[in-house]
Enzyme design. Structure first.
Site, PDB file in Angstrom:
ATOM      1  N   LYS A   1      -3.161  59.705  12.491  1.00 13.95           N
ATOM      2  CA  LYS A   1      -2.440  60.951  12.792  1.00 13.95           C
ATOM      3  C   LYS A   1      -2.247  61.153  14.296  1.00 13.95           C
ATOM      4  O   LYS A   1      -1.137  61.402  14.755  1.00 13.95           O
ATOM      5  CB  LYS A   1      -3.185  62.168  12.203  1.00 13.95           C
ATOM      6  CG  LYS A   1      -3.372  62.101  10.693  1.00 13.95           C
ATOM      7  CD  LYS A   1      -4.089  63.331  10.151  1.00 13.95           C
ATOM      8  CE  LYS A   1      -5.502  63.500  10.660  1.00 13.95           C
ATOM      9  NZ  LYS A   1      -6.454  62.441  10.247  1.00 13.95           N
TER      10      LYS A   1
ATOM     11  N   ARG B   1     -17.606  62.625   6.779  1.00 16.43           N
ATOM     12  CA  ARG B   1     -16.247  63.118   7.028  1.00 16.43           C
ATOM     13  C   ARG B   1     -15.309  62.708   5.901  1.00 16.43           C
ATOM     14  O   ARG B   1     -14.397  63.451   5.535  1.00 16.43           O
ATOM     15  CB  ARG B   1     -15.746  62.610   8.383  1.00 16.43           C
ATOM     16  CG  ARG B   1     -16.448  63.336   9.532  1.00 16.43           C
ATOM     17  CD  ARG B   1     -16.364  62.562  10.824  1.00 16.43           C
ATOM     18  NE  ARG B   1     -14.998  62.431  11.296  1.00 16.43           N
ATOM     19  CZ  ARG B   1     -14.632  61.555  12.224  1.00 16.43           C
ATOM     20  NH1 ARG B   1     -15.517  60.743  12.759  1.00 16.43           N
ATOM     21  NH2 ARG B   1     -13.375  61.505  12.602  1.00 16.43           N
TER      22      ARG B   1
ATOM     23  N   ARG C   1     -12.647  53.133  17.180  1.00 11.04           N
ATOM     24  CA  ARG C   1     -11.760  53.995  17.982  1.00 11.04           C
ATOM     25  C   ARG C   1     -12.360  54.285  19.353  1.00 11.04           C
ATOM     26  O   ARG C   1     -13.537  54.547  19.487  1.00 11.04           O
ATOM     27  CB  ARG C   1     -11.530  55.315  17.241  1.00 11.04           C
ATOM     28  CG  ARG C   1     -10.816  56.368  18.098  1.00 11.04           C
ATOM     29  CD  ARG C   1     -10.220  57.483  17.284  1.00 11.04           C
ATOM     30  NE  ARG C   1     -11.161  58.145  16.408  1.00 11.04           N
ATOM     31  CZ  ARG C   1     -10.782  58.972  15.414  1.00 11.04           C
ATOM     32  NH1 ARG C   1      -9.492  59.212  15.206  1.00 11.04           N
ATOM     33  NH2 ARG C   1     -11.679  59.541  14.655  1.00 11.04           N
TER      34      ARG C   1
ATOM     35  N   ARG D   1     -16.055  58.763  20.588  1.00 11.58           N
ATOM     36  CA  ARG D   1     -16.370  60.123  20.147  1.00 11.58           C
ATOM     37  C   ARG D   1     -17.752  60.171  19.499  1.00 11.58           C
ATOM     38  O   ARG D   1     -18.120  59.253  18.769  1.00 11.58           O
ATOM     39  CB  ARG D   1     -15.329  60.600  19.137  1.00 11.58           C
ATOM     40  CG  ARG D   1     -14.111  61.229  19.779  1.00 11.58           C
ATOM     41  CD  ARG D   1     -12.989  61.450  18.803  1.00 11.58           C
ATOM     42  NE  ARG D   1     -13.385  62.090  17.552  1.00 11.58           N
ATOM     43  CZ  ARG D   1     -12.542  62.397  16.577  1.00 11.58           C
ATOM     44  NH1 ARG D   1     -11.255  62.123  16.713  1.00 11.58           N
ATOM     45  NH2 ARG D   1     -12.956  62.966  15.474  1.00 11.58           N
TER      46      ARG D   1
ATOM     47  N   ARG E   1      -6.756  71.802   6.631  1.00 16.09           N
ATOM     48  CA  ARG E   1      -7.658  70.821   6.035  1.00 16.09           C
ATOM     49  C   ARG E   1      -8.301  71.356   4.765  1.00 16.09           C
ATOM     50  O   ARG E   1      -9.222  70.735   4.243  1.00 16.09           O
ATOM     51  CB  ARG E   1      -8.755  70.502   7.027  1.00 16.09           C
ATOM     52  CG  ARG E   1      -8.613  69.154   7.718  1.00 16.09           C
ATOM     53  CD  ARG E   1      -9.691  69.130   8.776  1.00 16.09           C
ATOM     54  NE  ARG E   1     -10.165  67.838   9.096  1.00 16.09           N
ATOM     55  CZ  ARG E   1      -9.846  67.196  10.216  1.00 16.09           C
ATOM     56  NH1 ARG E   1      -8.970  67.690  11.049  1.00 16.09           N
ATOM     57  NH2 ARG E   1     -10.402  66.041  10.481  1.00 16.09           N
TER      58      ARG E   1
HETATM   59  P1  ADP Z   1      -6.636  60.089  13.083  1.00 16.58           P
HETATM   60  O1  ADP Z   1      -6.061  60.972  14.170  1.00 16.58           O
HETATM   61  O2  ADP Z   1      -5.872  60.169  11.817  1.00 16.58           O
HETATM   62  O3  ADP Z   1      -8.104  60.316  12.885  1.00 16.58           O
HETATM   63  P2  ADP Z   1      -6.184  57.890  15.005  1.00 16.58           P
HETATM   64  O4  ADP Z   1      -4.748  58.010  15.335  1.00 16.58           O
HETATM   65  O5  ADP Z   1      -7.156  58.344  16.021  1.00 16.58           O
HETATM   66  O6  ADP Z   1      -6.489  58.585  13.563  1.00 16.58           O
HETATM   67  O7  ADP Z   1      -6.468  56.350  14.631  1.00 16.58           O
HETATM   68  C1  ADP Z   1      -7.773  55.913  14.250  1.00 16.58           C
HETATM   69  C2  ADP Z   1      -8.010  54.503  14.816  1.00 16.58           C
HETATM   70  O8  ADP Z   1      -7.184  53.573  14.122  1.00 16.58           O
HETATM   71  C3  ADP Z   1      -7.707  54.348  16.291  1.00 16.58           C
HETATM   72  O9  ADP Z   1      -8.638  53.461  16.863  1.00 16.58           O
HETATM   73  C4  ADP Z   1      -6.292  53.742  16.315  1.00 16.58           C
HETATM   74  O10 ADP Z   1      -6.081  52.942  17.460  1.00 16.58           O
HETATM   75  C5  ADP Z   1      -6.284  52.911  15.033  1.00 16.58           C
HETATM   76  N1  ADP Z   1      -4.970  52.879  14.364  1.00 16.58           N
HETATM   77  C6  ADP Z   1      -4.067  53.889  14.272  1.00 16.58           C
HETATM   78  N2  ADP Z   1      -2.968  53.486  13.564  1.00 16.58           N
HETATM   79  C7  ADP Z   1      -3.206  52.203  13.195  1.00 16.58           C
HETATM   80  C8  ADP Z   1      -2.446  51.215  12.443  1.00 16.58           C
HETATM   81  N3  ADP Z   1      -1.238  51.513  11.935  1.00 16.58           N
HETATM   82  N4  ADP Z   1      -3.005  49.997  12.272  1.00 16.58           N
HETATM   83  C9  ADP Z   1      -4.210  49.709  12.770  1.00 16.58           C
HETATM   84  N5  ADP Z   1      -4.970  50.562  13.491  1.00 16.58           N
HETATM   85  C10 ADP Z   1      -4.476  51.807  13.699  1.00 16.58           C
HETATM   86  P1  ADP Z   2     -10.278  63.042  12.464  1.00 15.74           P
HETATM   87  O1  ADP Z   2      -8.809  63.138  12.280  1.00 15.74           O
HETATM   88  O2  ADP Z   2     -10.724  61.727  12.971  1.00 15.74           O
HETATM   89  O3  ADP Z   2     -11.057  63.503  11.252  1.00 15.74           O
HETATM   90  P2  ADP Z   2     -10.291  65.465  14.151  1.00 15.74           P
HETATM   91  O4  ADP Z   2     -10.263  65.271  15.603  1.00 15.74           O
HETATM   92  O5  ADP Z   2      -9.076  65.957  13.484  1.00 15.74           O
HETATM   93  O6  ADP Z   2     -10.796  64.070  13.546  1.00 15.74           O
HETATM   94  O7  ADP Z   2     -11.484  66.453  13.766  1.00 15.74           O
HETATM   95  C1  ADP Z   2     -12.784  66.290  14.281  1.00 15.74           C
HETATM   96  C2  ADP Z   2     -13.711  67.371  13.707  1.00 15.74           C
HETATM   97  O8  ADP Z   2     -13.261  68.665  14.118  1.00 15.74           O
HETATM   98  C3  ADP Z   2     -13.748  67.441  12.168  1.00 15.74           C
HETATM   99  O9  ADP Z   2     -14.681  66.522  11.613  1.00 15.74           O
HETATM  100  C4  ADP Z   2     -14.188  68.908  11.975  1.00 15.74           C
HETATM  101  O10 ADP Z   2     -15.576  69.079  12.209  1.00 15.74           O
HETATM  102  C5  ADP Z   2     -13.432  69.620  13.080  1.00 15.74           C
HETATM  103  N1  ADP Z   2     -12.094  70.087  12.643  1.00 15.74           N
HETATM  104  C6  ADP Z   2     -10.885  69.741  13.172  1.00 15.74           C
HETATM  105  N2  ADP Z   2      -9.880  70.361  12.550  1.00 15.74           N
HETATM  106  C7  ADP Z   2     -10.451  71.126  11.571  1.00 15.74           C
HETATM  107  C8  ADP Z   2      -9.949  71.988  10.565  1.00 15.74           C
HETATM  108  N3  ADP Z   2      -8.617  72.208  10.407  1.00 15.74           N
HETATM  109  N4  ADP Z   2     -10.844  72.594   9.729  1.00 15.74           N
HETATM  110  C9  ADP Z   2     -12.161  72.409   9.865  1.00 15.74           C
HETATM  111  N5  ADP Z   2     -12.708  71.604  10.782  1.00 15.74           N
HETATM  112  C10 ADP Z   2     -11.870  70.961  11.643  1.00 15.74           C
END
Ligand code: ADP
Ligand code: ADP
Ligand code: ZN
Length: 213
Positions: free
Chosen positions: A13, A171, A127, A160, A88
């Site tokens: 995302k 998660r 990541r 992170r 979420r």
């Molecule tokens: P999210 O915001 O949904 O948690 P991220 O955009 O931070 O996910 O991506 C999670 C990890 O996966 C990062 O290390 C990123 O570089 C990697 N990643 C994102 N998109 C892809 C893809 N299409 N193929 C392989 N790795 C990816």
């Molecule tokens: P990822 O996409 O890798 O799960 P985020 O950066 O979106 O990570 O979220 C990190 C943390 O922040 C989540 O595990 C949660 O604790 C909190 N968080 C973020 N957005 C929300 C939401 N909309 N509702 C509840 N908790 C949230």
């Protein structure tokens, strides 16, 4: 255009949001990023949410809902916005709808990035995020892993606190129980767009671009 990015943690995302906000010229609103900067600054909000984040649990709905309701009063959302990591839960989705109704706005598209659970752990534990510009990458994309520098700006990369294997498991359970039902919720509202998130990053971007045309 008012867009939601949906998908499990590690789906891509944040990575895709960086491209799509430029393309659509709308602000990227990431609740996770907002929380992390509050934790870093040691604000009251940061103190309230840190425990949940560290444990891999969702922050209580009312905290997130209040945060987004405030963010959506900023002038920059007039031309549209991209929500990343919100809503979420069904409670959050309903609260968002009420907030938008009151503003005479609606969600135009929900981009649901689909990735098999079996590869999410590897994506998340690998990541790395840039301390300087916030760009996200993965150790597999770094030429010289020992160097640990951002390919965008040369800044220092960090991992992170919640990207450990143990926290990831929790998660993913939170996602399955509370967030996954949103796909059905938005499908019924005819705004859901499923995207195959297991392709190369650029191909995922391409599919999202086409879907938003
Ligand atoms: P999210 O915001 O949904 O948690 P991220 O955009 O931070 O996910 O991506 C999670 C990890 O996966 C990062 O290390 C990123 O570089 C990697 N990643 C994102 N998109 C892809 C893809 N299409 N193929 C392989 N790795 C990816
Ligand atoms: P990822 O996409 O890798 O799960 P985020 O950066 O979106 O990570 O979220 C990190 C943390 O922040 C989540 O595990 C949660 O604790 C909190 N968080 C973020 N957005 C929300 C939401 N909309 N509702 C509840 N908790 C949230
Ligand atoms: Zn950087």
């Amino acid at each position: 255009m008012n867009i939601i990015l949906l998908g499990p943690p590690g789906a891509g995302k944040g990575t895709q949001a960086a491209f799509i906000t430029q393309l659509k010229k709308v602000p990227h609103i990431s609740t996770g990023d907002i929380f992390r900067s509050n934790v870093k600054e040691g604000t009251a909000l940061g103190k309230k949410v840190q425990g949940y984040m560290d444990q891999g649990l969702l922050v209580p709905d009312e905290v997130v809902v209040e945060l987004i309701a405030d963010r959506l009063t900023w002038p920059d959302v007039q031309k549209g916005f991209m929500l990343d990591g919100f809503p979420r839960s069904i409670t959050q989705a309903k609260a968002l709808e009420e907030t938008l109704d009151a503003m005479g706005k609606k969600i135009d598209a929900v981009i649901n990035i689909e990735v098999d659970f079996s590869i999410l752990t590897e994506r998340i534990t690998g990541r790395r995020v840039c301390k300087n510009c916030g760009a996200t990458t993965h150790i597999k994309y770094l030429d010289d892993k020992a160097e640990n520098k951002c390919t965008e700006c040369g800044g220092e990369l960090y991992q992170r606190a919640d990207d450990s294997e143990e926290t990831v498991k929790k998660r993913l359970v939170e996602y399955e129980e509370k967030t996954h039902p949103l796909t059905e919720y938005y499908r019924e509202k005819n705004v859901l767009i499923n995207i195959d998130g297991q392709q190369d990053i650029k191909d995922v971007t391409h599919d999202i671009e086409s879907a938003l045309k």
